[in-house]
Design a protein around this motif. Structure first.
Motif, PDB file in Angstrom:
ATOM      1  N   VAL A   1       0.850  -1.194   0.000  1.00 29.90           N
ATOM      2  CA  VAL A   1       0.000   0.000   0.000  1.00 29.90           C
ATOM      3  C   VAL A   1       0.886   1.244   0.000  1.00 29.90           C
ATOM      4  CG1 VAL A   1      -1.700   1.322   1.332  1.00 29.90           C
ATOM      5  CG2 VAL A   1      -1.990  -1.136   1.038  1.00 29.90           C
ATOM      6  N   GLY A   2       1.981   1.200   0.743  1.00 29.88           N
ATOM      7  CA  GLY A   2       2.937   2.308   0.713  1.00 29.88           C
ATOM      8  C   GLY A   2       3.530   2.499  -0.667  1.00 29.88           C
ATOM      9  N   GLN A   3       3.843   1.385  -1.331  1.00 26.80           N
ATOM     10  CA  GLN A   3       4.378   1.444  -2.696  1.00 26.80           C
ATOM     11  C   GLN A   3       3.327   1.998  -3.656  1.00 26.80           C
ATOM     12  OE1 GLN A   3       5.508  -2.679  -3.156  1.00 26.80           O
ATOM     13  NE2 GLN A   3       7.670  -2.220  -2.800  1.00 26.80           N
ATOM     14  N   LEU A   4       2.063   1.653  -3.434  1.00 30.56           N
ATOM     15  CA  LEU A   4       0.979   2.187  -4.267  1.00 30.56           C
ATOM     16  C   LEU A   4       0.925   3.706  -4.136  1.00 30.56           C
ATOM     17  CD1 LEU A   4      -1.561   1.997  -6.061  1.00 30.56           C
ATOM     18  CD2 LEU A   4      -2.876   1.594  -3.959  1.00 30.56           C
ATOM     19  N   ASP A   5       0.973   4.188  -2.905  1.00 27.06           N
ATOM     20  CA  ASP A   5       0.955   5.636  -2.683  1.00 27.06           C
ATOM     21  C   ASP A   5       2.130   6.308  -3.393  1.00 27.06           C
ATOM     22  OD1 ASP A   5      -1.341   5.440  -1.141  1.00 27.06           O
ATOM     23  OD2 ASP A   5      -0.250   5.398   0.760  1.00 27.06           O
ATOM     24  N   GLU A   6       3.305   5.710  -3.307  1.00 26.40           N
ATOM     25  CA  GLU A   6       4.490   6.256  -3.979  1.00 26.40           C
ATOM     26  C   GLU A   6       4.311   6.267  -5.494  1.00 26.40           C
ATOM     27  OE1 GLU A   6       7.809   3.922  -2.626  1.00 26.40           O
ATOM     28  OE2 GLU A   6       7.546   4.575  -0.545  1.00 26.40           O
ATOM     29  N   SER A   7       3.736   5.194  -6.037  1.00 27.20           N
ATOM     30  CA  SER A   7       3.526   5.103  -7.486  1.00 27.20           C
ATOM     31  C   SER A   7       2.507   6.131  -7.959  1.00 27.20           C
ATOM     32  CB  SER A   7       3.066   3.694  -7.875  1.00 27.20           C
ATOM     33  OG  SER A   7       4.085   2.753  -7.642  1.00 27.20           O
TER      34      SER A   7
ATOM     35  N   PRO B   1      -8.402  -6.923  -0.667  1.00 23.20           N
ATOM     36  CA  PRO B   1      -7.842  -7.546   0.540  1.00 23.20           C
ATOM     37  C   PRO B   1      -6.459  -8.179   0.368  1.00 23.20           C
ATOM     38  CG  PRO B   1     -10.163  -8.101   0.342  1.00 23.20           C
ATOM     39  CD  PRO B   1      -9.771  -7.388  -0.929  1.00 23.20           C
ATOM     40  N   ASP B   2      -6.156  -8.716  -0.805  1.00 19.87           N
ATOM     41  CA  ASP B   2      -4.834  -9.346  -0.959  1.00 19.87           C
ATOM     42  C   ASP B   2      -3.762  -8.370  -1.449  1.00 19.87           C
ATOM     43  OD1 ASP B   2      -5.596  -9.141  -3.598  1.00 19.87           O
ATOM     44  OD2 ASP B   2      -5.335 -11.255  -4.067  1.00 19.87           O
ATOM     45  N   GLY B   3      -4.120  -7.102  -1.608  1.00 24.34           N
ATOM     46  CA  GLY B   3      -3.141  -6.070  -1.941  1.00 24.34           C
ATOM     47  C   GLY B   3      -2.577  -6.163  -3.343  1.00 24.34           C
ATOM     48  N   THR B   4      -3.372  -6.671  -4.298  1.00 21.73           N
ATOM     49  CA  THR B   4      -2.873  -6.818  -5.669  1.00 21.73           C
ATOM     50  C   THR B   4      -3.517  -5.861  -6.668  1.00 21.73           C
ATOM     51  OG1 THR B   4      -4.461  -8.586  -6.099  1.00 21.73           O
ATOM     52  CG2 THR B   4      -2.249  -9.249  -5.361  1.00 21.73           C
ATOM     53  N   THR B   5      -4.674  -5.308  -6.320  1.00 19.11           N
ATOM     54  CA  THR B   5      -5.327  -4.323  -7.185  1.00 19.11           C
ATOM     55  C   THR B   5      -5.900  -3.202  -6.322  1.00 19.11           C
ATOM     56  OG1 THR B   5      -7.479  -5.437  -7.176  1.00 19.11           O
ATOM     57  CG2 THR B   5      -5.968  -6.002  -8.983  1.00 19.11           C
ATOM     58  N   ALA B   6      -6.080  -2.060  -6.950  1.00 15.53           N
ATOM     59  CA  ALA B   6      -6.666  -0.918  -6.241  1.00 15.53           C
ATOM     60  C   ALA B   6      -7.485  -0.092  -7.216  1.00 15.53           C
ATOM     61  CB  ALA B   6      -5.563  -0.059  -5.637  1.00 15.53           C
ATOM     62  N   ASP B   7      -8.624   0.379  -6.746  1.00 11.90           N
ATOM     63  CA  ASP B   7      -9.459   1.283  -7.518  1.00 11.90           C
ATOM     64  C   ASP B   7      -9.256   2.690  -6.960  1.00 11.90           C
ATOM     65  OD1 ASP B   7     -10.692  -0.599  -9.277  1.00 11.90           O
ATOM     66  OD2 ASP B   7     -11.884  -1.294  -7.578  1.00 11.90           O
ATOM     67  N   VAL B   8      -8.883   3.599  -7.847  1.00  8.95           N
ATOM     68  CA  VAL B   8      -8.568   4.973  -7.457  1.00  8.95           C
ATOM     69  C   VAL B   8      -9.444   5.907  -8.279  1.00  8.95           C
ATOM     70  CG1 VAL B   8      -6.742   6.721  -7.386  1.00  8.95           C
ATOM     71  CG2 VAL B   8      -6.189   4.324  -6.906  1.00  8.95           C
TER      72      VAL B   8
END
Length: 135
Positions: free
Chosen positions: A28-34, A86-93
């Motif tokens: 999740v931290g890496q997602l925020d950075e990306s 939940p498994d931290g592999t996709t995110a909807d933004v």
């Protein structure tokens, strides 16, 4: 000895679950950075840098058409919602892009919805949704 086995099993299970939680928090931290790097690239007009984040799971890469954006200056990208599965592999933004159209001297806003996904191969988050059309 049966009790000891159950105790050891529970200890191992707890350690694995703690490790998974840490891994997901790191992702999740890496997602925020990306997301930050991607939106900064857009705001600074570094479209080739933003292109590095735009790829579908099947490997199709979306390129930003810089000619279409020649009169466009992105002034802000606001992230309104971010939901990680939940498994931290996709995110909807979802959010909004604000931009200045130099051809018409107008400020416009366009909403967006993106699907981000984590590439195990690249160890990196990518966005599979192309940039919305900015007119």
């Amino acid at each position: 000895t049966g009790m000891n086995r159950h105790f050891i099993f529970l200890l191992i299970l707890c350690a694995m679950m703690a490790g998974c939680g840490q891994m997901q928090a790191r992702r999740v931290g890496q997602l925020d950075e990306s997301i930050t790097a991607y939106t900064q690239a857009l705001r600074w007009g570094r479209y080739s840098d933003a292109d590095l984040y735009q790829m579908e799971k099947n490997g199709t890469q979306h390129r930003i058409d810089e000619k279409k954006l020649s009169g466009i200056r992105i002034t802000d990208v606001t992230i309104e919602t971010k939901q990680v599965n939940p498994d931290g592999t996709t995110a909807d933004v979802s959010g909004e892009i604000e931009y200045y159209n130099t051809n018409y001297a107008t400020v416009e806003k366009v909403p967006f919805k993106q699907r981000w996904w984590y590439s195990e191969k690249l160890k990196h988050w990518l966005v599979e949704t192309p940039l919305p059309e900015l007119k």
